[in-house]
Design an enzyme around this catalytic site. Structure first.
Site, PDB file in Angstrom:
ATOM      1  N   GLU A  13      37.984  70.041  38.078  1.00  0.00           N
ATOM      2  CA  GLU A  13      38.796  70.815  39.000  1.00  0.00           C
ATOM      3  C   GLU A  13      39.347  72.052  38.308  1.00  0.00           C
ATOM      4  O   GLU A  13      39.641  72.029  37.116  1.00  0.00           O
ATOM      5  CB  GLU A  13      39.957  69.939  39.481  1.00  0.00           C
ATOM      6  CG  GLU A  13      40.616  70.500  40.714  1.00  0.00           C
ATOM      7  CD  GLU A  13      41.664  69.565  41.260  1.00  0.00           C
ATOM      8  OE1 GLU A  13      42.210  68.772  40.483  1.00  0.00           O
ATOM      9  OE2 GLU A  13      41.921  69.643  42.476  1.00  0.00           O
TER      10      GLU A  13
ATOM     11  N   GLU B  99      45.667  60.799  34.842  1.00  0.00           N
ATOM     12  CA  GLU B  99      46.484  61.047  36.045  1.00  0.00           C
ATOM     13  C   GLU B  99      46.825  59.733  36.758  1.00  0.00           C
ATOM     14  O   GLU B  99      47.899  59.578  37.326  1.00  0.00           O
ATOM     15  CB  GLU B  99      45.736  61.987  36.982  1.00  0.00           C
ATOM     16  CG  GLU B  99      46.502  62.311  38.240  1.00  0.00           C
ATOM     17  CD  GLU B  99      45.789  63.326  39.107  1.00  0.00           C
ATOM     18  OE1 GLU B  99      45.401  64.385  38.598  1.00  0.00           O
ATOM     19  OE2 GLU B  99      45.633  63.061  40.313  1.00  0.00           O
TER      20      GLU B  99
ATOM     21  N   CYS C 200      48.722  61.324  42.792  1.00  0.00           N
ATOM     22  CA  CYS C 200      48.541  62.524  43.611  1.00  0.00           C
ATOM     23  C   CYS C 200      48.171  62.105  45.029  1.00  0.00           C
ATOM     24  O   CYS C 200      47.249  61.292  45.211  1.00  0.00           O
ATOM     25  CB  CYS C 200      47.428  63.399  43.025  1.00  0.00           C
ATOM     26  SG  CYS C 200      47.044  64.831  44.053  1.00  0.00           S
TER      27      CYS C 200
ATOM     28  N   ARG D 239      33.582  72.348  43.568  1.00  0.00           N
ATOM     29  CA  ARG D 239      34.280  72.602  42.292  1.00  0.00           C
ATOM     30  C   ARG D 239      33.297  73.193  41.301  1.00  0.00           C
ATOM     31  O   ARG D 239      32.081  73.122  41.504  1.00  0.00           O
ATOM     32  CB  ARG D 239      34.831  71.300  41.672  1.00  0.00           C
ATOM     33  CG  ARG D 239      35.917  70.631  42.465  1.00  0.00           C
ATOM     34  CD  ARG D 239      36.499  69.406  41.727  1.00  0.00           C
ATOM     35  NE  ARG D 239      37.540  68.769  42.526  1.00  0.00           N
ATOM     36  CZ  ARG D 239      38.279  67.744  42.123  1.00  0.00           C
ATOM     37  NH1 ARG D 239      38.104  67.211  40.921  1.00  0.00           N
ATOM     38  NH2 ARG D 239      39.218  67.225  42.896  1.00  0.00           N
TER      39      ARG D 239
ATOM     40  N   ARG E 177      40.868  55.279  35.898  1.00  0.00           N
ATOM     41  CA  ARG E 177      39.855  55.992  36.666  1.00  0.00           C
ATOM     42  C   ARG E 177      38.565  55.262  36.341  1.00  0.00           C
ATOM     43  O   ARG E 177      38.117  55.277  35.175  1.00  0.00           O
ATOM     44  CB  ARG E 177      39.749  57.466  36.242  1.00  0.00           C
ATOM     45  CG  ARG E 177      40.872  58.353  36.778  1.00  0.00           C
ATOM     46  CD  ARG E 177      40.656  58.640  38.264  1.00  0.00           C
ATOM     47  NE  ARG E 177      41.810  59.248  38.892  1.00  0.00           N
ATOM     48  CZ  ARG E 177      41.973  60.554  39.066  1.00  0.00           C
ATOM     49  NH1 ARG E 177      41.071  61.403  38.623  1.00  0.00           N
ATOM     50  NH2 ARG E 177      43.031  61.014  39.692  1.00  0.00           N
TER      51      ARG E 177
ATOM     52  N   THR F 115      46.442  63.377  47.229  1.00  0.00           N
ATOM     53  CA  THR F 115      45.053  63.648  47.656  1.00  0.00           C
ATOM     54  C   THR F 115      44.148  62.462  47.355  1.00  0.00           C
ATOM     55  O   THR F 115      43.060  62.359  47.913  1.00  0.00           O
ATOM     56  CB  THR F 115      44.445  64.877  46.951  1.00  0.00           C
ATOM     57  OG1 THR F 115      44.362  64.616  45.547  1.00  0.00           O
ATOM     58  CG2 THR F 115      45.251  66.128  47.199  1.00  0.00           C
TER      59      THR F 115
ATOM     60  N   ARG G 217      36.282  59.825  44.484  1.00  0.00           N
ATOM     61  CA  ARG G 217      35.614  61.135  44.509  1.00  0.00           C
ATOM     62  C   ARG G 217      34.169  60.886  44.099  1.00  0.00           C
ATOM     63  O   ARG G 217      33.885  60.464  42.979  1.00  0.00           O
ATOM     64  CB  ARG G 217      36.281  62.131  43.565  1.00  0.00           C
ATOM     65  CG  ARG G 217      35.799  63.577  43.845  1.00  0.00           C
ATOM     66  CD  ARG G 217      36.636  64.592  43.127  1.00  0.00           C
ATOM     67  NE  ARG G 217      36.194  64.806  41.769  1.00  0.00           N
ATOM     68  CZ  ARG G 217      35.238  65.658  41.408  1.00  0.00           C
ATOM     69  NH1 ARG G 217      34.613  66.383  42.312  1.00  0.00           N
ATOM     70  NH2 ARG G 217      34.908  65.787  40.134  1.00  0.00           N
TER      71      ARG G 217
ATOM     72  N   ARG H  11      33.907  58.078  41.184  1.00  0.00           N
ATOM     73  CA  ARG H  11      35.055  57.449  40.514  1.00  0.00           C
ATOM     74  C   ARG H  11      36.070  56.996  41.543  1.00  0.00           C
ATOM     75  O   ARG H  11      36.162  57.555  42.632  1.00  0.00           O
ATOM     76  CB  ARG H  11      35.703  58.414  39.528  1.00  0.00           C
ATOM     77  CG  ARG H  11      36.255  59.724  40.087  1.00  0.00           C
ATOM     78  CD  ARG H  11      37.636  59.647  40.664  1.00  0.00           C
ATOM     79  NE  ARG H  11      38.217  60.964  40.891  1.00  0.00           N
ATOM     80  CZ  ARG H  11      39.158  61.213  41.776  1.00  0.00           C
ATOM     81  NH1 ARG H  11      39.608  60.257  42.562  1.00  0.00           N
ATOM     82  NH2 ARG H  11      39.658  62.434  41.915  1.00  0.00           N
TER      83      ARG H  11
HETATM   84  P1  ADP Z   1      38.081  63.730  38.824  1.00  0.00           P
HETATM   85  O1  ADP Z   1      36.718  63.400  39.259  1.00  0.00           O
HETATM   86  O2  ADP Z   1      38.718  62.563  38.188  1.00  0.00           O
HETATM   87  O3  ADP Z   1      38.847  64.337  39.927  1.00  0.00           O
HETATM   88  P2  ADP Z   1      37.458  66.221  37.363  1.00  0.00           P
HETATM   89  O4  ADP Z   1      37.094  67.039  38.543  1.00  0.00           O
HETATM   90  O5  ADP Z   1      38.450  66.796  36.421  1.00  0.00           O
HETATM   91  O6  ADP Z   1      38.049  64.791  37.669  1.00  0.00           O
HETATM   92  O7  ADP Z   1      36.116  65.879  36.587  1.00  0.00           O
HETATM   93  C1  ADP Z   1      36.149  65.083  35.443  1.00  0.00           C
HETATM   94  C2  ADP Z   1      34.893  65.223  34.617  1.00  0.00           C
HETATM   95  O8  ADP Z   1      33.801  64.658  35.320  1.00  0.00           O
HETATM   96  C3  ADP Z   1      34.513  66.671  34.339  1.00  0.00           C
HETATM   97  O9  ADP Z   1      34.013  66.767  33.030  1.00  0.00           O
HETATM   98  C4  ADP Z   1      33.407  66.917  35.316  1.00  0.00           C
HETATM   99  O10 ADP Z   1      32.497  67.916  34.882  1.00  0.00           O
HETATM  100  C5  ADP Z   1      32.734  65.563  35.325  1.00  0.00           C
HETATM  101  N1  ADP Z   1      31.923  65.359  36.519  1.00  0.00           N
HETATM  102  C6  ADP Z   1      32.322  65.335  37.804  1.00  0.00           C
HETATM  103  N2  ADP Z   1      31.296  65.129  38.626  1.00  0.00           N
HETATM  104  C7  ADP Z   1      30.194  65.009  37.846  1.00  0.00           C
HETATM  105  C8  ADP Z   1      28.813  64.790  38.095  1.00  0.00           C
HETATM  106  N3  ADP Z   1      28.343  64.618  39.340  1.00  0.00           N
HETATM  107  N4  ADP Z   1      27.979  64.734  37.036  1.00  0.00           N
HETATM  108  C9  ADP Z   1      28.434  64.874  35.773  1.00  0.00           C
HETATM  109  N5  ADP Z   1      29.717  65.081  35.470  1.00  0.00           N
HETATM  110  C10 ADP Z   1      30.596  65.150  36.496  1.00  0.00           C
HETATM  111  N1  ILO Z   2      48.266  69.127  41.519  1.00  0.00           N
HETATM  112  C1  ILO Z   2      47.078  69.947  41.603  1.00  0.00           C
HETATM  113  C2  ILO Z   2      45.835  69.115  41.825  1.00  0.00           C
HETATM  114  C3  ILO Z   2      45.731  68.480  43.174  1.00  0.00           C
HETATM  115  C4  ILO Z   2      44.502  67.670  43.474  1.00  0.00           C
HETATM  116  N2  ILO Z   2      43.770  67.257  42.331  1.00  0.00           N
HETATM  117  C5  ILO Z   2      44.044  66.205  41.573  1.00  0.00           C
HETATM  118  C6  ILO Z   2      43.322  66.120  40.285  1.00  0.00           C
HETATM  119  N3  ILO Z   2      44.807  65.357  41.883  1.00  0.00           N
HETATM  120  C7  ILO Z   2      47.255  70.940  42.720  1.00  0.00           C
HETATM  121  O1  ILO Z   2      48.168  70.754  43.530  1.00  0.00           O
HETATM  122  O2  ILO Z   2      46.472  71.906  42.777  1.00  0.00           O
END
Ligand code: ADP
Ligand code: ILO
Length: 344
Positions: free
Chosen positions: A302, A213, A259, A297, A217, A261, A268, A114
């Site tokens: 996250e 966020e 954010c 993760r 995305r 990061t 990501r 993403r």
């Molecule tokens: P972001 O990628 O935007 O930082 P999250 O870590 O919150 O967000 O993940 C968002 C959603 O994407 C969650 O439901 C997570 O399980 C799903 N996800 C992330 N990576 C994968 C993957 N490789 N395969 C399937 N689902 C994924």
């Molecule tokens: N504000 C949260 C998440 C930081 C990084 N992740 C994202 C989704 N931006 C923290 O500081 O732990």
């Protein structure tokens, strides 16, 4: 407004706790961007959530300059990116070397890449107002619904969506969750669920979250481990969307995100991968991950835990490295993790 230097516990590990000194606080506490965003708002998530890893959010492009004495060292530590560095982009799939193999297919459950994007000349989510959020939803969903071929699909607003449908989309890893406490304290959940939603194609291999966020995305995902195919689809999708939506970009920081990061590529690239044996040797697991600039993760996003020995492995660096390099980091690291798993 009068407010005081936050009283952080000694145990606080966030970059906010590390870099917000009383001197920086005094110098910045009265400052306000042209969208009215203050230091108090920028640090509230980390103050309310002392277990944050970072703890700060930008309200607009100007926040990164106005609150630079706080943001710069955080960006430097997270990305290893200095104030004089320039971000470089390369989203060309031909420059990526990520061939799939039967071994990779055996271990990788699914792949997702993403990028975050925000619309130019508007505040970022923490400082956006209701009318602007609706404007983003309307313009972006219209642009998305005009896409054709593999990218063609439908926009589903959160408002009016049944609980059953919403929960199913979350359980299947397609949709963001509600009520995240880090986003809540950053002001990112205001007026929920208005203005939020998800666009996806029929196969749910191309999806766009609106007004979470970040305002967009953009996601490419599929079952299995064909990282090259997922990257190629995303590169094409971003190019197509850019034809009708202008994104907030800075020569220095790349794509601007709420954010820090996510700055730079805002990318990501992750796999859900079966590593049950390495999961019992976290020291070794973390050492390989760190060597390849990877983050570990749980499988529900996250701040979630692993389930059944399956982990979410993704690139940690996003700024000062190209999109191709982000995915190459992930691919090379995954190859190393699989080799380690096989040796156990
Ligand atoms: P972001 O990628 O935007 O930082 P999250 O870590 O919150 O967000 O993940 C968002 C959603 O994407 C969650 O439901 C997570 O399980 C799903 N996800 C992330 N990576 C994968 C993957 N490789 N395969 C399937 N689902 C994924
Ligand atoms: N504000 C949260 C998440 C930081 C990084 N992740 C994202 C989704 N931006 C923290 O500081 O732990």
């Amino acid at each position: 407004m009068h407010y005081q230097f936050p009283a952080f516990e000694k145990t606080c590990q966030s970059l906010l706790c590390k870099y917000l000194t009383p001197e920086i606080f005094e110098a910045l506490k009265e400052k306000k961007t042209s969208h009215g965003y203050t230091l108090h708002q920028a640090i509230n998530s980390g103050v309310q959530n002392p277990d944050s890893s970072i703890g700060v959010y930008a309200g607009d492009a100007e926040s990164y300059a106005l609150f630079a004495p706080l943001f710069d060292p955080i960006i430097q530590e997270y990305h290893g990116f200095g104030v004089d560095d320039i971000h470089q982009s390369n989203f060309n799939p031909n420059d990526l070397h990520a061939p799939s193999s039967s071994t990779m297919e055996e271990y990788i459950v699914s792949t997702r890449i993403r990028v975050g994007r925000n619309v130019d000349n508007l505040p970022l989510g923490p400082a956006i107002n209701q009318a602007q959020r609706h404007e983003v939803e309307m313009n972006v969903s219209r642009a998305l619904e005009a896409l054709e071929g593999e990218l063609g699909g439908t926009y589903f607003p959160l408002q009016g969506m049944s609980e059953t449908d919403r929960n199913q989309l979350i359980a299947d890893h397609f949709l963001f969750k509600a009520g995240d406490r880090f986003l809540e304290a950053a002001g990112l959940n205001r007026d929920w669920p208005q203005g939020r939603g998800i666009f996806h194609n029929n196969a749910k291999t191309f999806l766009v979250w609106i007004n979470e966020e970040d305002q967009l995305r953009i996601i490419s995902m599929q079952q299995g481990g064909d990282i090259q195919a997922v990257f190629t689809r995303l590169s094409h999708a971003v190019r197509e969307i850019e034809k009708s939506v202008g994104f907030s970009y800075s020569e220095h920081l790349g794509y601007l995100t709420s954010c820090p990061t996510n700055l730079g590529t805002a990318m990501r690239a992750s796999v859900h991968i079966k590593l049950p044996k390495l999961g019992h040797d976290m020291k070794r697991f973390e050492a390989i991950a760190s060597q390849h600039h990877l983050q570990i993760r749980g499988i529900h996003g996250e701040h979630s835990e692993s389930e059944g020995g399956i982990y979410d492995i993704s690139n940690r660096r996003r700024l000062g490295v190209s999109e191709v390099q982000c995915v190459q980091d992930m691919y090379d690291g995954v190859v190393a993790l699989i080799a380690a798993e096989q040796s156990l």
